[in-house]
Motif scaffolding. Structure first.
Motif, PDB file in Angstrom:
ATOM      1  N   ARG A 266      52.460 -35.237  57.299  1.00 58.69           N
ATOM      2  CA  ARG A 266      53.334 -34.763  58.381  1.00 58.69           C
ATOM      3  C   ARG A 266      52.576 -34.702  59.711  1.00 58.69           C
ATOM      4  O   ARG A 266      53.103 -35.101  60.753  1.00 58.69           O
ATOM      5  N   ASN A 267      51.348 -34.205  59.681  1.00 57.90           N
ATOM      6  CA  ASN A 267      50.578 -34.096  60.925  1.00 57.90           C
ATOM      7  C   ASN A 267      50.346 -35.467  61.545  1.00 57.90           C
ATOM      8  O   ASN A 267      50.443 -35.642  62.768  1.00 57.90           O
ATOM      9  N   GLU A 270      53.722 -36.821  63.052  1.00 55.23           N
ATOM     10  CA  GLU A 270      54.086 -36.156  64.310  1.00 55.23           C
ATOM     11  C   GLU A 270      53.167 -36.594  65.442  1.00 55.23           C
ATOM     12  O   GLU A 270      53.613 -36.768  66.587  1.00 55.23           O
ATOM     13  N   TRP A 274      56.561 -39.936  65.358  1.00 54.41           N
ATOM     14  CA  TRP A 274      57.658 -40.135  64.416  1.00 54.41           C
ATOM     15  C   TRP A 274      58.476 -38.844  64.309  1.00 54.41           C
ATOM     16  O   TRP A 274      57.939 -37.737  64.420  1.00 54.41           O
ATOM     17  N   ILE A 275      59.763 -38.989  64.089  1.00 54.44           N
ATOM     18  CA  ILE A 275      60.690 -37.850  63.985  1.00 54.44           C
ATOM     19  C   ILE A 275      61.016 -37.608  62.514  1.00 54.44           C
ATOM     20  O   ILE A 275      61.386 -38.545  61.795  1.00 54.44           O
ATOM     21  N   GLU A 276      60.897 -36.358  62.077  1.00 56.36           N
ATOM     22  CA  GLU A 276      61.213 -36.078  60.676  1.00 56.36           C
ATOM     23  C   GLU A 276      62.724 -36.062  60.478  1.00 56.36           C
ATOM     24  O   GLU A 276      63.465 -35.410  61.218  1.00 56.36           O
ATOM     25  N   PHE A 315      60.593 -39.858  57.704  1.00 54.60           N
ATOM     26  CA  PHE A 315      60.410 -39.897  59.149  1.00 54.60           C
ATOM     27  C   PHE A 315      60.966 -41.210  59.693  1.00 54.60           C
ATOM     28  O   PHE A 315      61.048 -42.213  58.976  1.00 54.60           O
TER      29      PHE A 315
END
Length: 419
Positions: A266-267, A270, A274-276, A315
């Motif tokens: 996730r880190n 982001e 990228w958008i989750e 994402f």
């Protein structure tokens, strides 16, 4: 719960004309099969003997009382004359097949021995073919009981059939609704029946789509597993690098082409902009939420399945509704060397919309560009350019894959490894 005498009398009453209208035999047959799996074979003997005697008693009741009963029925309900005549003709022309397969045809089995006796089928002929039918009809439920005792999940092909039926239940319901509508319309002579039936089918499939995504999409969500396997990179190469648009194995594979070693991707995602996305299986999405996400150009990501579980996160890069890059992530284990998590990712590019079979329904989804390597390489370049704290390399994890009846993509077989 079921001893030998209970199984015997249950099968007997299930076969005996009159009581068989009220006594279902399936529980006794399933129990006999379950006991057989436990090593107790007398239960099977009991249900077969009970079913055989019940058929014999129904035959002789029909032999002596069938004709008088039919005459009384005809005098009371004259319309039954034609039905009885058709039954007599069927028994005369196809009697052997009727006797053999009656127990596979549901309620028909309740009256066939009685009708065989009332129509004067010879006892030896009835006994031979009804016994064959008993073995076939009772045997299927005994086998199911045996499978239940063994554990359906331990029988690979049976477990797969169960998954396929469960996954396709909404489509089956939609199809049955359409067939029922067509049957009623044909009987009543409705005009434009084909057009109306097609409209009913489209409405039924719309209902199936709505229920699948907004109500049943989390049905196959497995329990969280805290005991992840420890894997070396060599062992990670042996993982299955394919994902599927459904739990069952009847769907064409899509590509798993990224491996990430670290606490959580996730880190990284982001940091790269990228958008989750929300996903139907792991988020409570209703129609209002869905429309809002469409307005924001971040529609929910449909579920793909790896090892029978949907992605844990997804994402996308900023884009429009028709064309977007997106990636789904699954946690596969722990790296033996660094003790960090190993994540597998499926990255691809959505290029327009298409009508496609998906997870038991037919629906409109984004069309995936089959050249998944280009999106993988583009992601590798982005990681290298944006962050110097990650190591990036391509490793051959599988053989090259061509676009065929089993795959929705083609690839050189290399996987992007990010540390």
């Amino acid at each position: 719960m079921f001893d030998g005498m209970s199984l015997f009398f249950g099968a007997l009453l299930d076969a005996l004309i009159g009581p068989n209208l009220f006594v279902p035999g399936e529980p006794f047959l399933l129990a006999a099969g379950y006991q057989l799996q436990q090593g107790m074979w007398l239960g099977v003997v009991a249900v077969l003997l009970g079913g055989f005697l019940g058929d014999q008693m129904s035959y002789w009741i029909g032999r002596y009382f069938g004709r008088p009963t039919q005459k009384k029925l005809v005098s009371w309900k004259p319309k039954t004359r034609r039905i009885i005549a058709r039954c007599r003709l069927l028994m005369h022309k196809k009697g052997n097949y009727v006797l053999i397969f009656a127990r596979l045809l549901g309620p028909i089995a309740w009256v066939v021995p009685f009708m065989a006796g009332s129509h004067k089928i010879t006892w030896s002929r009835f006994t031979l073919f009804s016994a064959i039918g008993l073995v076939l009809g009772a045997g299927q439920f005994v086998c199911w009981g045996y499978a239940l005792g063994y554990g359906v999940e331990n029988i690979a092909w049976l477990n797969q059939v169960s998954v396929i039926l469960s996954e396709h239940k909404l489509s089956v319901i939609a199809l049955v609704m359409t067939i029922g509508f067509y049957y009623v319309g044909r009987k009543r002579g409705w005009r434009l029946l084909a057009t109306k039936s097609l409209a009913v089918f489209m409405l039924a499939m719309g209902w199936a789509n709505y229920n699948h995504f907004f109500y049943y999409s989390d049905d196959f969500l497995p329990p969280e597993d805290d005991h992840l396997p420890h894997l070396s990179l060599n062992e990670a190469q042996q993982l299955n690098y394919k994902v599927y648009p459904g739990v069952s194995n009847v769907f064409d594979a899509q590509a798993m082409n990224v491996l990430y070693i670290g606490d959580n991707p996730r880190n990284l995602m982001e940091a790269l902009g990228w958008i989750e996305n929300q996903t139907f299986s792991r988020h409570e999405i209703d129609l209002k939420d869905y429309l809002l996400l469409l307005k924001q150009k971040t529609p929910p990501v449909s579920d793909l399945f790896w090892n029978n579980q949907p992605q844990q996160m997804a994402f996308q890069l900023p884009g429009d509704l028709m064309k977007r890059s997106h990636i789904r992530w699954w946690q596969a284990g722990l790296d033996s060397e660094s003790q960090q998590a190993i994540w597998l990712g499926a990255i691809s590019y959505d290029d327009g919309l298409t009508l496609t079979p998906y997870s038991g329904i037919v629906t409109v989804l984004h069309r995936v560009d089959p050249n998944v390597d280009s999106e993988r390489d583009r992601f590798a370049s982005q990681v290298q350019q944006e962050s110097s704290s990650y190591q990036v390399e391509l490793l051959a994890m599988q053989s090259p894959i061509v676009l065929d009846n089993n795959h929705d993509y083609y690839s050189d077989g290399q996987v992007l490894v990010i540390r």
